[in-house]
Motif scaffolding. Structure first.
Motif, short mmCIF file in Angstrom:
data_model
loop_
_atom_site.label_atom_id
_atom_site.label_comp_id
_atom_site.label_asym_id
_atom_site.label_seq_id
_atom_site.Cartn_x
_atom_site.Cartn_y
_atom_site.Cartn_z
N GLN A 82 0.85 -1.19 0.00
CA GLN A 82 0.00 0.00 0.00
C GLN A 82 0.89 1.24 0.00
O GLN A 82 2.04 1.21 0.47
CB GLN A 82 -0.92 -0.01 1.23
CG GLN A 82 -1.63 1.27 1.58
CD GLN A 82 -2.64 1.71 0.53
OE1 GLN A 82 -2.80 1.10 -0.51
NE2 GLN A 82 -3.31 2.80 0.80
N GLU A 83 0.39 2.33 -0.52
CA GLU A 83 1.08 3.61 -0.43
C GLU A 83 1.09 4.07 1.03
O GLU A 83 0.09 3.92 1.73
CB GLU A 83 0.37 4.65 -1.30
CG GLU A 83 1.03 6.01 -1.30
CD GLU A 83 0.31 7.01 -2.19
OE1 GLU A 83 0.99 7.78 -2.88
OE2 GLU A 83 -0.94 7.01 -2.21
N MET A 84 2.22 4.61 1.46
CA MET A 84 2.32 5.11 2.82
C MET A 84 1.76 6.52 2.92
O MET A 84 2.11 7.39 2.14
CB MET A 84 3.79 5.11 3.28
CG MET A 84 4.00 5.48 4.76
SD MET A 84 3.92 7.25 5.14
CE MET A 84 5.41 7.85 4.35
N TYR A 85 0.89 6.72 3.89
CA TYR A 85 0.45 8.05 4.31
C TYR A 85 0.94 8.25 5.74
O TYR A 85 0.76 7.35 6.58
CB TYR A 85 -1.07 8.18 4.26
CG TYR A 85 -1.64 8.55 2.91
CD1 TYR A 85 -0.84 8.66 1.78
CD2 TYR A 85 -3.00 8.82 2.78
CE1 TYR A 85 -1.38 9.00 0.55
CE2 TYR A 85 -3.56 9.18 1.56
CZ TYR A 85 -2.75 9.26 0.44
OH TYR A 85 -3.28 9.61 -0.78
N GLY A 86 1.52 9.43 6.01
CA GLY A 86 2.06 9.67 7.34
C GLY A 86 1.70 11.04 7.88
O GLY A 86 1.31 11.95 7.14
#
Length: 253
Positions: free
Chosen positions: A158-162
């Protein structure tokens, strides 16, 4: 609600049509991302929902007055063409939410015009697209959206969101995600705006088949039920009221 919840699954439908992405998208989402979301809701909720799809490339972005007037909950996924969404359509959706329609804002739609209008902030965040493993942890286990959801949900890629995620303090925080690099992210947030309910849920990048994940489908189905308006909803946004003189005063009490 006693009658089926009327759900409109709205999708940008850009990656499905773009020359760069369409072959890979056809493998991951042969019916489009909106089609996969709609199918997941139907699989989990069955005859408790009536689901249709609408896409940005349709006239009025598929959100005509007739469609919105017959929508209890809308899901919204966008990424590459937020700026091309007509402001008049955004305003109609906004008024409908204030009047009682529920809205699920998904993944990169954190930058959509409708979400930024509802939040009143930049809705900016950190990101990295490197096939990170995401663990979606339940931080409010008694919340209706968390019912039947494993702790944690495991998304292999998954794409990382931070953080920092520039949103108002959620009314209710349901999920918190962690990633391979140690980042954390408020991935499941509930709000109330006017008479309507808003749920932001971050998993679901176009480069990964996340909307086929049964646990993600369960979250979205639970969220649709949570966001659905009451049976007596009038879908009229709150407005200034010129009140008449008091019916009673102290002399007549």
């Amino acid at each position: 609600m006693n009658s089926p919840i009327r759900v409109t699954v709205w999708g940008e439908n850009y990656h499905e049509r773009s020359e760069r992405d369409r072959d890979a998208m056809a493998e991951r989402y042969p019916e489009g991302m909106h089609g996969a979301i709609a199918a997941g809701l139907t699989r989990v909720l069955g005859d408790r929902v009536e689901v249709r799809t609408a896409t940005q490339d349709q006239p009025e972005h598929g959100l005509t007055d007739e469609v919105l007037d017959s929508t209890d909950v809308i899901t919204w996924w966008g990424h590459a063409t937020h700026g091309d969404v007509d402001d008049a359509v955004v305003e109609k959706v906004h008024q409908r939410v204030l009047g009682g329609m529920g809205i699920l804002v998904l993944h990169s739609a954190h930058f959509s015009k409708i979400f930024k209008k509802l939040m009143g902030t930049t809705c900016s965040l950190q990101w990295r697209n490197a096939a990170d493993t995401e663990l979606v942890w339940t931080v409010s286990p008694s919340h209706p959206i968390a019912q039947g959801v494993p702790h944690p949900i495991v998304i292999d890629e998954q794409e990382m969101y931070g953080e920092y995620f520039d949103i108002p303090q959620p009314d209710e925080q349901v999920f918190l995600s962690t990633f391979t690099g140690g980042e954390v992210f408020r991935s499941g947030c509930c709000y109330r705006r006017g008479k309507g309910r808003v749920f932001y849920f971050s998993p679901g990048d176009q480069d990964y088949p996340v909307y086929h994940h049964p646990d993600i489908q369960r979250v979205l189905a639970n969220a649709v039920r949570w966001a659905a308006p009451e049976d007596n909803a009038d879908f009229v946004a709150p407005a200034v009221v010129d009140m008449p003189a008091p019916r009673f005063d102290r002399g007549n009490a």
